[in-house]
Design an enzyme around this catalytic site. Structure first.
Site, PDB file in Angstrom:
ATOM      1  N   HIS A 164       0.851  -1.200   0.000  1.00 24.23           N
ATOM      2  CA  HIS A 164       0.000   0.000   0.000  1.00 24.23           C
ATOM      3  C   HIS A 164       0.886   1.250   0.000  1.00 24.23           C
ATOM      4  O   HIS A 164       1.861   1.341   0.757  1.00 24.23           O
ATOM      5  CB  HIS A 164      -0.912  -0.016   1.240  1.00 24.23           C
ATOM      6  CG  HIS A 164      -1.876   1.142   1.284  1.00 24.23           C
ATOM      7  ND1 HIS A 164      -2.786   1.394   0.284  1.00 24.23           N
ATOM      8  CD2 HIS A 164      -2.071   2.115   2.225  1.00 24.23           C
ATOM      9  CE1 HIS A 164      -3.512   2.455   0.592  1.00 24.23           C
ATOM     10  NE2 HIS A 164      -3.087   2.911   1.773  1.00 24.23           N
ATOM     11  N   ASP A 203      -3.529   9.124   3.531  1.00 26.70           N
ATOM     12  CA  ASP A 203      -3.769   7.721   3.194  1.00 26.70           C
ATOM     13  C   ASP A 203      -5.117   7.644   2.495  1.00 26.70           C
ATOM     14  O   ASP A 203      -6.128   8.118   3.033  1.00 26.70           O
ATOM     15  CB  ASP A 203      -3.756   6.868   4.462  1.00 26.70           C
ATOM     16  CG  ASP A 203      -3.840   5.384   4.167  1.00 26.70           C
ATOM     17  OD1 ASP A 203      -4.086   5.018   2.989  1.00 26.70           O
ATOM     18  OD2 ASP A 203      -3.682   4.586   5.097  1.00 26.70           O
ATOM     19  N   CYS A 263      -4.032   2.892  -5.128  1.00 26.65           N
ATOM     20  CA  CYS A 263      -3.390   3.650  -4.042  1.00 26.65           C
ATOM     21  C   CYS A 263      -2.192   4.435  -4.551  1.00 26.65           C
ATOM     22  O   CYS A 263      -1.939   5.572  -4.127  1.00 26.65           O
ATOM     23  CB  CYS A 263      -2.975   2.707  -2.912  1.00 26.65           C
ATOM     24  SG  CYS A 263      -1.853   1.385  -3.442  1.00 26.65           S
TER      25      CYS A 263
END
Length: 475
Positions: A366, A383, A434
């Protein structure tokens, strides 16, 4: 009458003098002339020549220049004194030049106000002036003191008073001064009439129309500037979403083809990064981004800032290996491992001179982003899944202190800096975008823009990023 006893014929020259016979020498029934008694003290008002624009040489100046006369013993001292001083005052006042103060600024007023008198009438002015030359004839000593005048009581040939405002209100009669006392009805009426006349004159000259045109012109100029700013802001906000041309889409599609998998499509010489067809294919929909594409795009963002420094914030972009090197899994925090990454010879600037410092963070599978926001004095963590990692921000705060101490020799206190886990950001709705979210966080923050994109725009951003890499130019 010779036979009458007690009667004595007065001698010649004694008509105006009293008898010196004592009562004992006079016969009963006969009386002498009464003795002359001293009259009661009273004030004598001498005539006062008043000029319209000021006073004459003034009584005190006259009395100072007049030579003293010898005192005469006379039975009619009061009459002699009045006659002598009246003639002298009148003669000297008429012959002397007009004196008035010239140390005040003369203010021009309208014709309507020029007829307003600064004095009510000659009587009150004369009375005010006479008060300055009152003489007490009852006491000769005080009379002589009144007639004598010290040189320091005169200035510029006019009578001085201790209160300057009183002098100009009662003595300095200057018609050129504007009317300041509107307590009287007549003065107020004339001032009001003057204001109405001015207003009518302005209307006749079309001043209202002129003023309206000027205001409209100013508003039009301000509106044009506002529209220009609006257009500029709109363009800046629209720039990250400019549509791609058909040629650009065709070039990206060709780069993604299987025929170019092993071919080197572009090479960035300064960073020594090669992009092959297989490397670029990570930008296709549903793929995870790799280090080569991310690091090259960060280099292109820095070059974009160098081309247009006024358009973009001054930023520093660490590559994807920085944080891993700073925090080694075996030794923990190690500033020495990255100390040479930011030398002046290599970068040409110190990190403390930047507005923002971007650090990509790879959490196994991630991608997230950490920001040292020097401009706003805070550490930020972004995030796309809205996760929180306080240890990352603590580590970056420690690194920033060590970096500034080592390169700039300055002690920075970051204890008051805020740690922010940004929540108002675009969210990821799948398991493979991401990396693209992280690149767009970098792109928009370096522009100084808010994060105004969504998940639906990720396919467009993938194709655009591939196009910019192929052209080696971030837009």
């Amino acid at each position: 009458m010779e036979g009458v006893s007690g009667y004595h014929k007065p001698s010649a020259g004694c008509e105006n003098s009293s008898f010196s016979h004592s009562p004992k020498a006079m016969a009963p029934g006969n009386y002498r002339y009464p003795e002359v008694k001293t009259p009661l003290p009273r004030q004598v008002h001498a005539p006062s020549p008043v000029r319209r624009f000021g006073l004459s040489s003034c009584t005190r100046q006259i009395r100072r220049n007049r030579s003293p006369r010898p005192r005469q013993d006379s039975g009619n001292a009061l009459g002699d004194f009045i006659s002598r001083n009246h003639n002298s005052l009148k003669r000297d006042a008429l012959d002397s030049p007009v004196c008035y103060r010239t140390d005040r600024e003369v203010i021009d007023v309208d014709d309507e106000l020029s007829d307003v008198e600064l004095i009510s009438d000659d009587t009150s002015t004369e009375a005010d002036f006479v008060q300055n030359v009152d003489m007490d004839v009852g006491d000769e000593a005080e009379k002589e003191n009144e007639l004598s005048l010290e040189d320091d009581d005169l200035e510029y040939g006019s009578v001085m008073v201790h209160d300057e405002s009183e002098a100009y209100s009662s003595l300095v009669l200057n018609r050129s001064r504007p009317v300041t006392d509107v307590s009287g009805f007549e003065a107020y009426r004339k001032a009001l009439k003057s204001a109405e006349t001015r207003t009518s004159k302005l209307k006749d000259r079309g001043f209202a129309g002129f003023l309206k045109e000027r205001c409209l012109a100013l508003l039009r100029s301000l509106r044009s500037l506002w529209l220009q700013d609006e257009e500029l802001i709109e363009y800046v906000q629209r720039e990250p979403f400019l549509p791609l041309s058909k040629e650009d889409e065709k070039a990206v599609k060709h780069a993604f083809s299987a025929n170019n998998i092993q071919n080197i499509l572009v090479t960035h010489e300064n960073s020594n990064i090669d992009i092959t067809g297989e490397t670029l294919r990570c930008l296709k929909p549903g793929q995870w981004l790799n280090d080569e594409v991310i690091n090259l795009y960060l280099v292109l963002l820095k070059e974009r800032e160098a081309r247009e420094p006024k358009k973009f914030l001054k930023c520093h972009f660490f590559n994807t290996f920085f944080f891993t090197k700073l925090v080694n899994s075996g030794t923990g925090y190690n500033y020495g491992a990255v100390r040479r990454w930011t030398s002046m010879k290599k970068l040409g600037y110190h990190l403390i001179d930047c507005d923002k410092i971007f650090i990509p963070i790879h959490m196994n599978i991630h991608w997230t982003l950490a920001v040292i926001n020097i401009k706003d004095r805070k550490f930020q963590y972004l995030d796309s899944f809205k996760g929180r990692e306080p240890r990352i921000l603590d580590t970056l705060a420690r690194y920033f202190v060590d970096e500034v101490r080592d390169k700039s020799e300055v002690e920075v206190d970051v204890s008051q800096w805020r740690q922010e886990f940004v929540q108002d950001l675009p969210e990821q709705r799948n398991g493979f975008d991401c990396g693209m979210f992280m690149l767009k966080y970098l792109d928009f923050y370096s522009r100084g823009l808010d994060l105004c994109f969504t998940q639906e725009q990720m396919p467009y951003f993938r194709v655009r990023t591939a196009k910019e890499i192929l052209q080696l130019k971030a837009e």
